[in-house]
Design a protein around this motif. Sequence first.
Motif, PDB file in Angstrom:
ATOM      1  N   ALA A  51       6.790  -1.898   9.371  1.00 40.30           N
ATOM      2  CA  ALA A  51       5.524  -1.762   8.653  1.00 40.30           C
ATOM      3  C   ALA A  51       4.419  -2.496   9.391  1.00 40.30           C
ATOM      4  N   SER A  52       3.185  -2.059   9.126  1.00 42.71           N
ATOM      5  CA  SER A  52       1.985  -2.762   9.541  1.00 42.71           C
ATOM      6  C   SER A  52       1.651  -3.778   8.452  1.00 42.71           C
ATOM      7  N   GLU A  84      -4.053  -7.544  12.227  1.00 43.79           N
ATOM      8  CA  GLU A  84      -2.887  -6.705  11.942  1.00 43.79           C
ATOM      9  C   GLU A  84      -1.692  -7.144  12.781  1.00 43.79           C
ATOM     10  N   ARG A 104      -0.405  -5.360   2.611  1.00 44.89           N
ATOM     11  CA  ARG A 104      -1.461  -6.379   2.664  1.00 44.89           C
ATOM     12  C   ARG A 104      -0.821  -7.718   2.332  1.00 44.89           C
ATOM     13  N   MET A 146      -1.144  -6.299   7.133  1.00 47.62           N
ATOM     14  CA  MET A 146      -2.565  -6.620   7.243  1.00 47.62           C
ATOM     15  C   MET A 146      -2.814  -8.023   6.702  1.00 47.62           C
ATOM     16  N   GLU A 205       4.941   1.765   4.694  1.00 43.64           N
ATOM     17  CA  GLU A 205       4.721   1.255   6.047  1.00 43.64           C
ATOM     18  C   GLU A 205       3.430   0.461   6.189  1.00 43.64           C
ATOM     19  N   HIS A 206       2.799   0.097   5.069  1.00 44.69           N
ATOM     20  CA  HIS A 206       1.558  -0.676   5.123  1.00 44.69           C
ATOM     21  C   HIS A 206       1.555  -1.715   4.001  1.00 44.69           C
ATOM     22  N   TYR A 259       0.840  -1.196   0.000  1.00 40.75           N
ATOM     23  CA  TYR A 259       0.000   0.000   0.000  1.00 40.75           C
ATOM     24  C   TYR A 259       0.874   1.244   0.000  1.00 40.75           C
TER      25      TYR A 259
END
Length: 272
Positions: free
Chosen positions: A236-237, A244, A201, A239, A198-199, A195
């Motif tokens: 990073a997060s 999470e 999926r 998902m 830092e994000h 994404y």
Amino acid sequence: MKARLMNGAGNRFILADLRDASIPVQIPAETVRSWARQHAFDQLLVLARSETADAYMRIWNADGDEVGACGNGTRAAAWALMEETGDKTASLDTMGGRLEGVRAGPLSVSVDMGPPRLDWQSIPLARPMDTVTLDYAAEADGIRIESPGAVNMGNPHAVFFIRDVESLPVAKLGREVELDPLFPEKVNVGFAQIYDAEHIRLRVWERGAGLTAACGTGACAALVAAHRRGLAARHASIMADGGELFVEWREHDNHVILTGPVEDEGEITLSL
């Protein structure tokens, strides 16, 4: 035998504490498979006595194969040990090495997964190859994926970077890649959509377990592979389908830290 059903971001485990056993308990692969059919878990975690840590943890996938590491399982086991002792930390010896858990909240645990293994022999691969971008492709239902990164986080991972992960036939592709001769110990297969820095999926097909709601070592591998490719920061997060997770690849010591939720679903009885 009493055990606990637990999960970490939806990644389900049975945790059996056999530290009081006078001799090591042998659990046949067919027994593990039978329990998995009854209780729909991804991994069986068994605690045994350790001379150097709070416990020694053995890990079986739902298909009955014993494996070296499980990030979310380590978080769940560490939480159970900390609940027992009241401490803020717990140590676990595993086939993949020593792992340290730290309480990050009432139902949250961080675990130091150690440094990633990145050379082709350590993945392992069947032949020499640059693990930043493997010369490899797979196809299912007319959809082709290629050039994954490879990372070993106590177990092997191939991480593909995808524009739209929701549109993929993940199960078909995952099954094909898992069993490819390039990966002599089979491989966990990650499908990552970036994404932003830092994000991420992530969906994961786990060797021996299939499509899972979350995979802790898979989340670590995805962050490491993405950073090596210049696609993500060092934290990073992630998902997953089940929730999470947070991953940091520390620069000062090269260790990967995995943080996320833990849920205790209650006690069950297993028949050996």
